[in-house]
Design an enzyme around this catalytic site. Structure first.
Site, PDB file in Angstrom:
ATOM      1  N   ASP A   1       5.221 -14.033  76.595  1.00 33.43           N
ATOM      2  CA  ASP A   1       6.327 -14.810  77.161  1.00 33.43           C
ATOM      3  C   ASP A   1       7.518 -14.995  76.240  1.00 33.43           C
ATOM      4  O   ASP A   1       8.368 -15.835  76.481  1.00 33.43           O
ATOM      5  CB  ASP A   1       5.859 -16.140  77.766  1.00 33.43           C
ATOM      6  CG  ASP A   1       5.000 -16.930  76.838  1.00 33.43           C
ATOM      7  OD1 ASP A   1       5.134 -16.736  75.628  1.00 33.43           O
ATOM      8  OD2 ASP A   1       4.204 -17.746  77.323  1.00 33.43           O
TER       9      ASP A   1
ATOM     10  N   ASP B   1       3.792 -22.482  80.272  1.00 27.01           N
ATOM     11  CA  ASP B   1       2.846 -21.401  80.452  1.00 27.01           C
ATOM     12  C   ASP B   1       1.465 -22.072  80.524  1.00 27.01           C
ATOM     13  O   ASP B   1       1.318 -23.211  80.095  1.00 27.01           O
ATOM     14  CB  ASP B   1       2.981 -20.511  79.211  1.00 27.01           C
ATOM     15  CG  ASP B   1       2.004 -19.370  79.204  1.00 27.01           C
ATOM     16  OD1 ASP B   1       1.783 -18.802  80.274  1.00 27.01           O
ATOM     17  OD2 ASP B   1       1.487 -19.059  78.126  1.00 27.01           O
TER      18      ASP B   1
ATOM     19  N   ASP C   1       3.009 -19.998  74.493  1.00 22.98           N
ATOM     20  CA  ASP C   1       2.357 -19.596  73.248  1.00 22.98           C
ATOM     21  C   ASP C   1       2.898 -18.257  72.779  1.00 22.98           C
ATOM     22  O   ASP C   1       2.550 -17.780  71.710  1.00 22.98           O
ATOM     23  CB  ASP C   1       0.839 -19.523  73.407  1.00 22.98           C
ATOM     24  CG  ASP C   1       0.417 -18.440  74.383  1.00 22.98           C
ATOM     25  OD1 ASP C   1       1.293 -17.914  75.100  1.00 22.98           O
ATOM     26  OD2 ASP C   1      -0.768 -18.123  74.438  1.00 22.98           O
TER      27      ASP C   1
END
Ligand code: ADP
Ligand code: MG
Length: 624
Positions: free
Chosen positions: A524, A322, A520
Site C-alpha cells: 500500500d 488497511d 503497514d
C-alpha cells in the site's frame, strides 16, 4: 545555560544596576546624564546596534534589530535616556529568555530521543573491541552488553534478554527477546548479554533513520509558520513607514495650520509604535510550539516528519485503514488444512511455504512459521526458482521443477483453476500445482488488542468516518469491521483499487478536511503517498512505507493515531492562541500609542511581555 547566555545575563545585570543608579542620582547637566546613560546602553545594546548596521549594509534592513536600534537611538537623541536604555535592556531580557526556552526544549527532545549509539562491540580474539557503528558491515556479529544500546538492526544469534524500547516506541513495558528474534537499533539492552548478527548497515538502521527524520522535521514548515514569515516580511517595513508618517505628518499639519509643530512629541510616539510592533513574539513562539508538539509526539512513539503534517493531522476528518498488519496483527494462525486429491496435509503446507519463501507479506511469514513449527524443517531455498508475486492475488514459484501457485480466490479465478469453497470464515490460501488444484489452507489473524479502542478514540477526537480497505475476502473483512466498529468497509481490493477508493474519498471531502491513510506498507505504499497524510506502521511496516509516510507509528499501535491527533490539536490551539493574543495586544497598543495614550513603558510590555508570555505558552506543547 550556555556560555553565551551567561555572558548576556551578566551584561543585563551590570547594565540594570547602572541604569537604576543613574536614574536615582540627580544630575542637572544634560550632557553628563547622556554620557552616564550611554554606558549601560552600549553595554546592553552594542550587539543589536552592530546587527542593525550589518543588516543595512547587507540590504536586509527591516528586522527586529533595526526596529530596536532605531527606537532606542531615537529616544536617546530626544533626551529620553532612561526609556531608550530600558527598551534595550528589556528587549535583551526577552531574547535571553527565549533562547533559554528554545535550548531547553531542544535538550528535552534530544533526551527523549536519546537513542544515538556511540559505538558497537565486536569480538576480536576473545576480546571485545569498540568500533564506530558506521564501520560495521552487514552480517557482522556484534555484542551488546546489559545497559548498552543496540547500535545496529539485526537478528539475535545468541542470548536472551529484555529490551527497553521506550525511546523508540513510547512503550514502557520491557520486551523479552530470544535467539532468532529481530531487534531494532535504539533499544536499550536491560538484562542479558546478546550476540546480534547485523542485517543492515548503520546508516540504514532504524536509529539513523529516526534521527534523520527528527532532525529534518523542522524543514517542512506549516502554513502558520509560512504565514508568519511572509507576514514579517511585509509587516516590519509597513510599521516603519507608518512610524515615519506618524513622526512627520501631524507636525507638518500643525505647521500648516499655524500651530506649533510639536516635533518631539510625535517622534516619541512614532518610536513607541516601533517598539510595540516588533514581531518577535510570533516569529519565535510559533516554530517553538511546533517543535514542542513534534517532540511530544515522538516521546509517545509517533514520528511526525514535519510541522505541516502535524497541522494536517489536526484537520483530519477521514481515516482510511488497511486491515492486515494495521488493525490486525498480521500474524496468522493456520486453522484448517484441506488437501485435495492425493496430496497430504503436510505436503500442501510445504508447497505453500516454499512458494512463499521469498515474500514479505504477513501471510507468507505466517505460513513459513507454521511450516517450521509443524515439521521442524528449515526452508531450503535452493529448491525454489522463478518466483513471481502478484500483489493482491498471491505468489507463484517453481519448486523441484513443478509450478506451484498459492493465493486467494481471485488468483485461482485468474489462473482458471476450480477450487473448493471452505465452510469456515478465514483468509484462504488456495494452492495449485502445475495447474491442478491441490487444496487450501485456512488461516486467521487476530485484531490488535487496541484496535477497537483506537477507532473509538478517533471518533472521540472528531474524526467523521473510519474506513477500512482490504484485499482480503469479504466475509473476513466484514467480521473484522463489525468487531471493531469501523463505519465503512471495502474488501477484495487490489492495490490499484485502494488508490481509486482513496481518490474518490479525496474528491468527495470538504476543502478544509484532511484524509489520512494508515497502512503497514505491504502493497500500500502508493496509497500512503496519495492521501493527504500517510501514516505507516514503523516496527512491522516495510522500509518503503516508512519512507513514503508522513507520520510513522513506532510500535504499530493504531491507538497512537488518536494520541498524536490530540497532540496536534493542542499544538495548533496554542499556535492560534499566540497569534491572536500577540496581534490583539499589539494592535491595541499601536492604536493607543499613535494617539499618545501608551508610553514607552507600555510599549516594552507589548513587546517583551507578550513575547515572554507567548514563549511560555508555546513550551506547553512539550508536555502532553
Ligand atoms: P491487505 O493488506 O488489505 O490484506 P493485500 O493487498 O496485502 O491486502 O493482500 C490482499 C489479498 O491478496 C490477501 O488477503 C491474500 O488473500 C492475497 N495475497 C496477497 N499476497 C499474498 C501472498 N504472498 N500469499 C498469499 N496470498 C496473498
Ligand atoms: Mg497490507
Amino acid at each position: 545555560m550556555t556560555k553565551k547566555q551567561k555572558k548576556v545575563l551578566i551584561r543585563i545585570i551590570v547594565s540594570a544596576v547602572l541604569v537604576a543608579a543613574f536614574s536615582l542620582i540627580p544630575v542637572e547637566n544634560q550632557y553628563i546624564r547622556l554620557v552616564l546613560f550611554l554606558i549601560p546602553y552600549l553595554i546592553i545594546g552594542y550587539d543589536i546596534l552592530k546587527k542593525a548596521v550589518l543588516g543595512i549594509i547587507n540590504g536586509q534592513v527591516f528586522d527586529e534589530n533595526f526596529l530596536m536600534a532605531l527606537a532606542t537611538v531615537g529616544a536617546i537623541i530626544l533626551g529620553e535616556y532612561l526609556e531608550g536604555t530600558a527598551v534595550m535592556l528589556f528587549y535583551q531580557i526577552g531574547e535571553l529568555f527565549q533562547s533559554y526556552a528554545v535550548g531547553k526544549s531542544r535538550r528535552n527532545i534530544s533526551a527523549l530521543m536519546d537513542i544515538r549509539p556511540d559505538y558497537a562491540n565486536i569480538e576480536q580474539d576473545g576480546q571485545l573491541e569498540q568500533v564506530d557503528p558506521d564501520d560495521v558491515e552487514v552480517g557482522t556479529i556484534i555484542v551488546v552488553q546489559p545497559g548498552e544500546k543496540v547500535p545496529i538492526d539485526g537478528v539475535i544469534v545468541g542470548g536472551d534478554s529484555t529490551l527497553n524500547t521506550s525511546a523508540l516506541t513510547g512503550e514502557s513495558l520491557p520486551r523479552e527477546v530470544h535467539e532468532g528474534d529481530e531487534v531494532i537499533s535504539g533499544c536499550v539492552n536491560l538484562t542479558g548479554l546478546l550476540r546480534i548478527e547485523t542485517t543492515r548497515e548503520f546508516g540504514e538502521s532504524t536509529v539513523s533513520k529516526i534521527l534523520d527524520l527528527v532532525e529534518n522535521s523542522s524543514m517542512k514548515k506549516s502554513r502558520s509558520e509560512n504565514f508568519i514569515t511572509r507576514f514579517a516580511k511585509y509587516y516590519t517595513p509597513a510599521v516603519c513607514i507608518g512610524a515615519l508618517a506618524l513622526a512627520l505628518l501631524p507636525p507638518a499639519a500643525n505647521l500648516l495650520m499655524g500651530h506649533p509643530a510639536n516635533w518631539s512629541q510625535w517622534i516619541i510616539r512614532a518610536l513607541t509604535t516601533l517598539v510595540i510592533s516588533c514581531p518577535c513574539a510570533l516569529v519565535i513562539s510559533i516554530p517553538l510550539s511546533f517543535f514542542g508538539g513534534i517532540g511530544g509526539a515522538s516521546s509517545k512513539g509517533v514520528l511526525v516528519k514535519g510541522s505541516n503534517y502535524l497541522e494536517a493531522l489536526s484537520e483530519t476528518k477521514y481515516v482510511v485503514c488497511d486491515k492486515t498488519g494495521t488493525l490486525t496483527k498480521g500474524v496468522f494462525e493456520v486453522t484448517q488444512i484441506e488437501a485435495a486429491g492425493e496430496t497430504t496435509e503436510d505436503a500442501l503446507l510445504e508447497m505453500a511455504a516454499y512458494a512463499e519463501s521469498y515474500s514479505n507479506h504477513p501471510i507468507s511469514k505466517s505460513l513459513k512459521e507454521a511450516y517450521g513449527r509443524r515439521t521442524g524443517n528449515q526452508i531450503d531455498t535452493s529448491r525454489v526458482s522463478d518466483v513471481e508475486e502478484i500483489s493482491g492475488h498471491g505468489v507463484s514459484a517453481v519448486i523441484d521443477g513443478r509450478r506451484v501457485s498459492a493465493g486467494n480466490v481471485k488468483y485461482m479465478k485468474m489462473l482458471d483453476i476450480p477450487y473448493t469453497v471452505p465452510h469456515k470464515i478465514g483468509t484462504e490460501v488456495h494452492v495449485a500445482v502445475d495447474g491442478k488444484y491441490a487444496g487450501y489452507i485456512l488461516i486467521s489473524d487476530i485484531v490488535k488488542p487496541n484496535a477497537k479502542a483506537a477507532i473509538a478514540d478517533l471518533k472521540a477526537a472528531g474524526v467523521r468516518q473510519v474506513i477500512m480497505l482490504t484485499g482480503d475476502a469479504r466475509n473476513v473483512a466484514e467480521s473484522v469491521a463489525e468487531e471493531l466498529g469501523v463505519d465503512v468497509v471495502k474488501s477484495e481490493l487490489l492495490p490499484a483499487d485502494k488508490v481509486a477508493e482513496v481518490e474518490r474519498l479525496l474528491a468527495a471531502k470538504g476543502e478544509k478536511e484532511r484524509l489520512a491513510f494508515v497502512g503497514d506498507g505491504i502493497n500500500d505504499a502508493p496509497v500512503l503517498s496519495r492521501a493527504d497524510l500517510g501514516i505507516a506502521m514503523g516496527a512491522m511496516g516495510s522500509d518503503a512505507a516508512i519512507e513514503a509516510a508522513d507520520i510513522v507509528l513506532m510500535d504499530d499501535d493504531p491507538a497512537k493515531i488518536a494520541t498524536a491527533m490530540n497532540i496536534s490539536r493542542k499544538t495548533l490551539g496554542i499556535v492560534h492562541q499566540n497569534i491572536m493574543f500577540a496581534l490583539v495586544i499589539k494592535f491595541a497598543c499601536l492604536g493607543l500609542g499613535a494617539i499618545g495614550f501608551v508610553n514607552m513603558w507600555w510599549a516594552i510590555f507589548a513587546d517583551v511581555g507578550v513575547m515572554i508570555i507567548a514563549v511560555l505558552n508555546a513550551t506547553r506543547t512539550l508536555k502532553s
